[in-house]
Write an enzyme that holds these catalytic residues in place. Structure first.
Site, PDB file in Angstrom:
ATOM      1  N   HIS A  67       0.841  -1.201   0.000  1.00  0.00           N
ATOM      2  CA  HIS A  67       0.000   0.000   0.000  1.00  0.00           C
ATOM      3  C   HIS A  67       0.880   1.256   0.000  1.00  0.00           C
ATOM      4  O   HIS A  67       0.663   2.179  -0.793  1.00  0.00           O
ATOM      5  CB  HIS A  67      -0.912  -0.021   1.235  1.00  0.00           C
ATOM      6  CG  HIS A  67      -1.779   1.182   1.379  1.00  0.00           C
ATOM      7  ND1 HIS A  67      -3.102   1.192   1.024  1.00  0.00           N
ATOM      8  CD2 HIS A  67      -1.515   2.431   1.845  1.00  0.00           C
ATOM      9  CE1 HIS A  67      -3.611   2.391   1.262  1.00  0.00           C
ATOM     10  NE2 HIS A  67      -2.665   3.157   1.762  1.00  0.00           N
ATOM     11  N   GLU A  68       1.875   1.269   0.889  1.00  0.00           N
ATOM     12  CA  GLU A  68       2.763   2.438   0.981  1.00  0.00           C
ATOM     13  C   GLU A  68       3.632   2.569  -0.264  1.00  0.00           C
ATOM     14  O   GLU A  68       3.947   3.679  -0.688  1.00  0.00           O
ATOM     15  CB  GLU A  68       3.626   2.371   2.247  1.00  0.00           C
ATOM     16  CG  GLU A  68       2.844   2.357   3.549  1.00  0.00           C
ATOM     17  CD  GLU A  68       1.808   3.461   3.680  1.00  0.00           C
ATOM     18  OE1 GLU A  68       2.051   4.589   3.192  1.00  0.00           O
ATOM     19  OE2 GLU A  68       0.740   3.209   4.260  1.00  0.00           O
ATOM     20  N   HIS A  71       1.826   4.543  -2.883  1.00  0.00           N
ATOM     21  CA  HIS A  71       2.002   5.983  -2.670  1.00  0.00           C
ATOM     22  C   HIS A  71       3.374   6.420  -3.196  1.00  0.00           C
ATOM     23  O   HIS A  71       3.498   7.428  -3.896  1.00  0.00           O
ATOM     24  CB  HIS A  71       1.934   6.332  -1.177  1.00  0.00           C
ATOM     25  CG  HIS A  71       0.583   6.230  -0.563  1.00  0.00           C
ATOM     26  ND1 HIS A  71      -0.482   7.009  -0.939  1.00  0.00           N
ATOM     27  CD2 HIS A  71       0.126   5.452   0.452  1.00  0.00           C
ATOM     28  CE1 HIS A  71      -1.542   6.713  -0.196  1.00  0.00           C
ATOM     29  NE2 HIS A  71      -1.197   5.760   0.653  1.00  0.00           N
TER      30      HIS A  71
END
Length: 153
Positions: A67-68, A71
């Site tokens: 998920h990170e 980003h």
């Protein structure tokens, strides 16, 4: 898992799922309480919450890292890296990263004692979390004296 193993795992996940290298730092931040991880826009580092590894295991941590990394890679490419952006949501689906992480078990605070006060004139009762100096206050309804009711047992 130590910081070096975390860094290697992050680099490996980046190459496997995104086909791009992760060139910054990934580390545990003990100050994170309610979030699984965060991508820092200025330094491009990724901070992760170690509690997720201990409570939910490595699979959950890998999901948070992916998920990170979404980003991270979108931000470096100049695309929409925020949760609401279409680029971000599309990339999450492509790599199989979770949109949200599993909530942690909440640490329960000790329950406070509830104090009960009663007006001697009209019988109005007041529930309070904190102790009250009855000599300084009067009933708001009738102006009578207030007395603490002590429950037995």
């Amino acid at each position: 898992m130590d910081e070096q193993q975390l860094q290697q795992l992050t680099e490996q996940l980046s190459l496997t799922y995104f086909k791009k290298p992760f060139r910054h730092r990934a580390y545990f931040n003990s100050r994170l309480k309610t979030t699984g991880g965060r991508y820092l826009l200025n330094s491009h580092n990724i901070e992760l919450n170690k509690k997720y590894l201990t409570e939910h295991g490595q699979k959950e941590l890998e999901g948070i890292i992916k998920h990170e990394l979404c980003h991270y890679h979108l931000h470096l490419e100049g695309k929409g890296y925020k949760h609401r952006d279409k680029d971000f949501r599309t990339l999450l689906k492509e790599v199989g990263a979770p949109r949200f992480c599993t909530p942690l078990e909440k640490e329960k605070k000790p329950q406070r004692k509830v104090r009960t006060y009663k007006c001697e004139a009209c019988g109005q009762t007041f529930l309070r979390k904190r102790k009250m100096d009855t000599s300084r206050y009067v009933c708001g309804k009738c102006g009578g004296k207030i007395k603490e009711i002590i429950k037995k047992g």
